[in-house]
Design an enzyme around this catalytic site. Sequence first.
Site, mmCIF file in Angstrom:
data_model
loop_
_atom_site.group_PDB
_atom_site.id
_atom_site.type_symbol
_atom_site.label_atom_id
_atom_site.label_comp_id
_atom_site.label_asym_id
_atom_site.label_seq_id
_atom_site.Cartn_x
_atom_site.Cartn_y
_atom_site.Cartn_z
ATOM 1 N N ARG A 273 0.865 -1.182 0.000
ATOM 2 C CA ARG A 273 0.000 0.000 0.000
ATOM 3 C C ARG A 273 0.897 1.227 0.000
ATOM 4 N NH1 ARG A 273 -2.057 0.968 5.482
ATOM 5 N NH2 ARG A 273 -0.613 2.704 5.334
ATOM 6 N N HIS A 277 -3.524 4.456 4.684
ATOM 7 C CA HIS A 277 -4.634 3.497 4.765
ATOM 8 C C HIS A 277 -5.898 4.126 4.178
ATOM 9 C CE1 HIS A 277 -7.522 0.625 6.233
ATOM 10 N NE2 HIS A 277 -8.147 1.588 6.869
ATOM 11 N N TYR A 286 4.209 5.366 11.361
ATOM 12 C CA TYR A 286 4.486 3.966 11.714
ATOM 13 C C TYR A 286 5.301 3.206 10.673
ATOM 14 C CZ TYR A 286 0.226 3.404 8.867
ATOM 15 O OH TYR A 286 -0.700 3.463 7.857
HETATM 16 C C1 LIG Z 1 -14.901 -5.836 11.813
HETATM 17 C C2 LIG Z 1 -14.051 -4.596 11.689
HETATM 18 N N1 LIG Z 1 -13.099 -4.358 12.597
HETATM 19 C C3 LIG Z 1 -12.327 -3.257 12.483
HETATM 20 C C4 LIG Z 1 -12.536 -2.361 11.465
HETATM 21 C C5 LIG Z 1 -11.652 -1.121 11.335
HETATM 22 N N2 LIG Z 1 -10.757 -1.291 10.175
HETATM 23 C C6 LIG Z 1 -10.997 -0.682 9.007
HETATM 24 S S1 LIG Z 1 -9.840 -1.030 7.865
HETATM 25 C C7 LIG Z 1 -8.980 -2.015 8.939
HETATM 26 C C8 LIG Z 1 -7.704 -2.702 8.518
HETATM 27 C C9 LIG Z 1 -7.899 -3.694 7.426
HETATM 28 O O1 LIG Z 1 -6.661 -4.129 6.947
HETATM 29 P P1 LIG Z 1 -6.525 -5.114 5.740
HETATM 30 O O2 LIG Z 1 -7.486 -6.245 5.901
HETATM 31 O O3 LIG Z 1 -5.097 -5.475 5.614
HETATM 32 O O4 LIG Z 1 -7.020 -4.288 4.481
HETATM 33 P P2 LIG Z 1 -6.367 -2.968 3.827
HETATM 34 O O5 LIG Z 1 -7.062 -1.797 4.452
HETATM 35 O O6 LIG Z 1 -4.911 -2.991 4.089
HETATM 36 O O7 LIG Z 1 -6.689 -3.027 2.375
HETATM 37 C C10 LIG Z 1 -9.605 -2.035 10.173
HETATM 38 C C11 LIG Z 1 -9.106 -2.772 11.349
HETATM 39 C C12 LIG Z 1 -13.581 -2.642 10.543
HETATM 40 N N3 LIG Z 1 -13.841 -1.839 9.507
HETATM 41 N N4 LIG Z 1 -14.318 -3.773 10.660
#
Ligand SMILES: Cc1ncc(C[n+]2csc(CCOP(=O)(O)OP(=O)(O)O)c2C)c(N)n1
Length: 379
Positions: A273, A277, A286
């Site tokens: 990425r 985020h 970080y």
């Molecule tokens: C069930 C849930 N827990 C926490 C969140 C908060 N949250 C949003 S994005 C994220 C990280 C996701 O990371 P990843 O699966 O690696 O996907 P990326 O954003 O890197 O594409 C989190 C914890 C959420 N949206 N849904």
Amino acid sequence: MAKGTVARTRDGADGSSAPEPEFVQLLTPDGDRVDHPEYTVDFTDEEYRKLYHDLVIVRKLDAEATALQRQGELGIWASLLGQEAAQVGAGHAMRKQDMAFPTYREHGVLYCRGIDPIMPLGLFRGVDQGGWDPNEFKFNMYTIVIGAQTLHATGYAMGITMDGKVGGPDGEAVIAFFGDGATSQGDVNEAFIWASVFNAPMVFFCQNNQYAISEPLERQTRIPLYRRAGGFGFPGIRVDGNDVLASYAVTRAALDDARGGNGPTMIEAYTYRMGAHTTSDDPTRYRIASEVEAWQAKDPIKRMRAFLTKQKLADEAFFTAVDEEAATEAVSLRERVLSLPDPAPLQLFDNVYPNGSPLLDSQRDGFTRYLDSFAGGQH
Ligand SMILES: Cc1ncc(C[n+]2csc(CCOP(=O)(O)OP(=O)(O)O)c2C)c(N)n1
Ligand SMILES: [Mg+2]
């Protein structure tokens, strides 16, 4: 090793300091075509150019969306910067009848499905709840709840089997997109089990972009993610997620396998990425700049451009024309976003249930009275 101790390998699981992980690659970062014993592509010159074209357009529209958010025109934006090849490869690998279940970052797949790129911007501007018809485009609504869409996808895939649409080249398959962080969710692990034991026509496409917001991959796993699949009883494979050809080849094979009745596959697209985020995040807090620079050298668009040039499949005039088209598309996107009408407040209650509900009716009545309490009572 002392008796009772377990060897702990962390190959590929500790980010940029790890040696280059093993994955399927058809195009090196320098744009050289390399062979793989199992996977290949057979594109026409025109199709190679189209892949490059889509990578560039998708990146440009994404950059425009980020700019629109910075100017206050979108509430938030989740950029796909750096992940274009994983998505455009997988998007092209889908056949018309296949169904996709995205997260909130799959703008590249959305584009490949033929959905107007304005659609997700309405969602992120907060003026509609998605906009496109999932059945028409075979692309479900964006899902913010991490991992939830893998269960929706698995249920859908089991339905396809029940409808007798699996088997043979006309069969249907389902692809669920999720991130590295999502692999720690219960939903995803449950989806793996259901898909496995029901032999569902599923592809689990994990974009390992190395982070779940600020959490690095090493906080999600001690083994490469693609190896998780083995424990659930189906194959897992890692692909160079910055190589559009490899992403296409691996996804096409997995989807065809699924539609043919051979059950699920997990694909780990190893990528990065490049941006934040979301626009609410500051990644400089970080991760270190040298890590980002190392990944810049593996840029998906640069390598495809180098490939087209080396193979004499495209010239400067072509690259300039694509850039110009991308710029025009971005201007059009911006104009259309700015003219998106604000919805009427009560529209919030539309499309929640097909036949309404008493609870929703009472909430709508309460909100109507609240709106009427303002001078003029306009809504
Ligand atoms: C069930 C849930 N827990 C926490 C969140 C908060 N949250 C949003 S994005 C994220 C990280 C996701 O990371 P990843 O699966 O690696 O996907 P990326 O954003 O890197 O594409 C989190 C914890 C959420 N949206 N849904
Ligand atoms: Mg991630």
